[in-house]
Scaffold this active site. Structure first.
Site, PDB file in Angstrom:
ATOM      1  N   GLU A  14      19.738  32.837 -39.605  1.00 11.57           N
ATOM      2  CA  GLU A  14      18.452  32.162 -39.822  1.00 11.57           C
ATOM      3  C   GLU A  14      17.546  33.066 -40.661  1.00 11.57           C
ATOM      4  OE1 GLU A  14      16.147  30.206 -36.533  1.00 11.57           O
ATOM      5  OE2 GLU A  14      14.592  31.598 -37.210  1.00 11.57           O
ATOM      6  N   THR A  45      13.752  28.422 -41.882  1.00 11.80           N
ATOM      7  CA  THR A  45      12.719  27.879 -40.990  1.00 11.80           C
ATOM      8  C   THR A  45      11.658  27.123 -41.799  1.00 11.80           C
ATOM      9  OG1 THR A  45      11.342  29.840 -41.055  1.00 11.80           O
ATOM     10  CG2 THR A  45      13.026  29.756 -39.330  1.00 11.80           C
ATOM     11  N   TYR A  46      10.872  26.366 -41.047  1.00 13.95           N
ATOM     12  CA  TYR A  46       9.840  25.513 -41.652  1.00 13.95           C
ATOM     13  C   TYR A  46       8.542  25.817 -40.920  1.00 13.95           C
ATOM     14  CZ  TYR A  46       7.896  21.170 -43.496  1.00 13.95           C
ATOM     15  OH  TYR A  46       7.141  20.235 -44.160  1.00 13.95           O
ATOM     16  N   ALA A  48       4.948  25.860 -39.155  1.00 11.72           N
ATOM     17  CA  ALA A  48       4.327  24.857 -38.300  1.00 11.72           C
ATOM     18  C   ALA A  48       3.446  23.933 -39.131  1.00 11.72           C
ATOM     19  CB  ALA A  48       3.493  25.545 -37.226  1.00 11.72           C
ATOM     20  N   HIS A  74      15.303  23.632 -41.503  1.00  5.88           N
ATOM     21  CA  HIS A  74      14.541  23.287 -40.306  1.00  5.88           C
ATOM     22  C   HIS A  74      13.465  22.293 -40.744  1.00  5.88           C
ATOM     23  CE1 HIS A  74      15.396  27.260 -37.962  1.00  5.88           C
ATOM     24  NE2 HIS A  74      16.360  27.019 -38.828  1.00  5.88           N
ATOM     25  N   ARG A 104      10.642  19.106 -32.992  1.00  8.18           N
ATOM     26  CA  ARG A 104       9.314  18.493 -32.877  1.00  8.18           C
ATOM     27  C   ARG A 104       8.290  19.467 -33.444  1.00  8.18           C
ATOM     28  NH1 ARG A 104       5.115  16.772 -28.610  1.00  8.18           N
ATOM     29  NH2 ARG A 104       3.931  15.466 -30.013  1.00  8.18           N
ATOM     30  N   ASP A 181      14.963  19.754 -19.405  1.00  9.87           N
ATOM     31  CA  ASP A 181      15.536  20.329 -20.628  1.00  9.87           C
ATOM     32  C   ASP A 181      16.918  19.739 -20.917  1.00  9.87           C
ATOM     33  OD1 ASP A 181      13.626  22.261 -21.701  1.00  9.87           O
ATOM     34  OD2 ASP A 181      13.840  23.215 -19.747  1.00  9.87           O
ATOM     35  N   LYS A 188      18.859  14.083 -27.332  1.00  9.45           N
ATOM     36  CA  LYS A 188      18.968  14.454 -28.745  1.00  9.45           C
ATOM     37  C   LYS A 188      20.386  14.147 -29.244  1.00  9.45           C
ATOM     38  CE  LYS A 188      15.690  18.343 -28.391  1.00  9.45           C
ATOM     39  NZ  LYS A 188      15.459  19.768 -28.649  1.00  9.45           N
ATOM     40  N   GLN A 199      17.429  28.790 -28.344  1.00  5.68           N
ATOM     41  CA  GLN A 199      16.350  29.762 -28.405  1.00  5.68           C
ATOM     42  C   GLN A 199      16.942  31.130 -28.087  1.00  5.68           C
ATOM     43  OE1 GLN A 199      13.777  30.930 -29.486  1.00  5.68           O
ATOM     44  NE2 GLN A 199      12.186  29.635 -28.588  1.00  5.68           N
TER      45      GLN A 199
END
Ligand code: FAD
Length: 315
Positions: A14, A45-46, A48, A74, A104, A181, A188, A199
């Site tokens: 990542e 990554t993207y 927030a 992402h 999300r 969870d 999903k 995570q």
């Protein structure tokens, strides 16, 4: 594009989009080493609320243009309308991206669920469905060459996108229970996700127990363990602040007792290597490494568990 089978021994990285010209140069230098190791995919990554749309796309475009590595974008949807999220997905598909990590994302600090507008898409599962829908509308059919028959074409249904989602071995901070969870992860997958990425965590049993629980709950997709070599006590504290993960006290003490930055880096790499070894021995089908845009620590971990072929490293 089919979902890779995830044989033991595969790994992925990542990256985050660079924030300054200096960090851009450093990232692209690190990227040469990371790509040469032949990862299964590299994810970007993207920021927030869409704050890194352009820089994320720039890194993905570079990966797609210059490497043969599968590039995963992402995407977060909190705060977006359906129209905005659909436009964003189309933009990434147009750039050639066919792998996504659907998230999300976190609402802005102070925003209250039910009081503030947090977007039309209420969960990562809904974003998974939207990505599939946009992809299907865009390319319901494609033409493929028939091997051995020059010029001949066969119609095939649209390319399948790889859609990964996040999983939380120690529970998501907003979740009320591990059952919630597990239900979320199952939802999903039902929505069309075909890969989960965890995570970060610091003890192998946290991940291995979670995978057992997920399988018992009916989750069948691969769940990649997310590993981060943490090279200083300051970084460890900062990461835990951001993720709300429990503090690995022994690692913190070991990092604090190491005398120099070099000794701290060795502690962090050794810890991540031992964790990776336990995960692979426990049956993990691959490793996902959070790189912090640095190649040496993650490549040292892969070398330590015997996953790095020396011939794959640039001279
Ligand atoms: P969801 O799956 O929709 O929800 C996560 C969990 O929260 C669920 O398990 C559910 O139990 C609980 N939950 C959700 N809504 C509620 C509610 N209303 N009430 C109670 N419980 C609720 N963030 C970024 O901004 N950019 C990134 O690039 C990024 N990359 C990530 C990569 C990985 C591998 C991981 C693990 C996280 C990443 N994040 C990123 C962080 C992520 O956006 C946050 O963890 C976010 O809070 C949850 O996103 P999600 O997709 O898991 O959401």
């Amino acid at each position: 594009m089919s979902v890779p089978s995830g044989l033991p021994g595969t790994f992925s990285f990542e990256l985050y989009p660079p924030r300054t010209p200096g960090s851009e140069v450093a990232l692209y230098k690190a990227l040469d080493f990371l790509v040469a190791a032949r990862p299964e995919f590299v994810s970007v990554t993207y920021g927030a609320n869409g704050s890194s749309r352009e820089p994320s796309l720039a890194v993905l475009r570079r990966l797609l243009a210059n490497t043969g590595v599968q590039s995963m974008a992402h995407l977060t949807c909190v705060g977006s309308s359906y129209a905005e999220a659909s436009r964003l997905i189309r933009e990434f598909l147009d750039a050639g991206v066919t792998s996504f990590l659907a998230l999300r994302g976190d609402p802005p600090v102070g925003a209250v669920e039910g009081e503030n507008f947090l977007g039309d898409i209420r969960s990562a599962g809904e974003l998974v469905q939207l990505i599939h829908r946009v992809q299907q509308e865009r390319a319901p059919f494609s033409q493929r060459a028939i091997p051995g028959f020059p010029g001949a074409r066969r119609l095939s249904s649209g390319e399948k996108v790889t859609i990964a989602v996040a999983a939380f071995p120690n529970g998501h901070p907003r979740s009320r229970s591990i059952e919630q969870d597990l239900d979320t992860l199952l939802a999903k997958e039902a929505a069309g996700a075909n890969l989960a990425i965890s995570q970060l965590f610091f003890h192998a049993d946290e991940y291995l127990r979670f995978v057992d629980q997920a399988r018992a709950a009916g989750v069948t997709m691969r769940i990649l363990p997310g590993i981060m070599p943490v090279l200083s006590p300051q970084r460890l504290r900062r990461i835990l602040e951001l993720t709300d993960e429990p503090m690995p006290v022994e690692l913190l003490h070991a990092l604090e007792s190491a005398g120099s930055p070099e000794a701290q880096a060795t502690v962090g790499i050794d810890h991540a290597t031992a964790l990776a070894r336990e995960l692979l021995d426990g049956g993990a089908r691959g490793l996902h490494l959070y790189t912090f845009n640095q190649h040496e620590p993650v490549l040292a971990v892969l070398r330590g568990v015997g996953l790095l072929d020396r011939q794959k490293e640039p001279a």
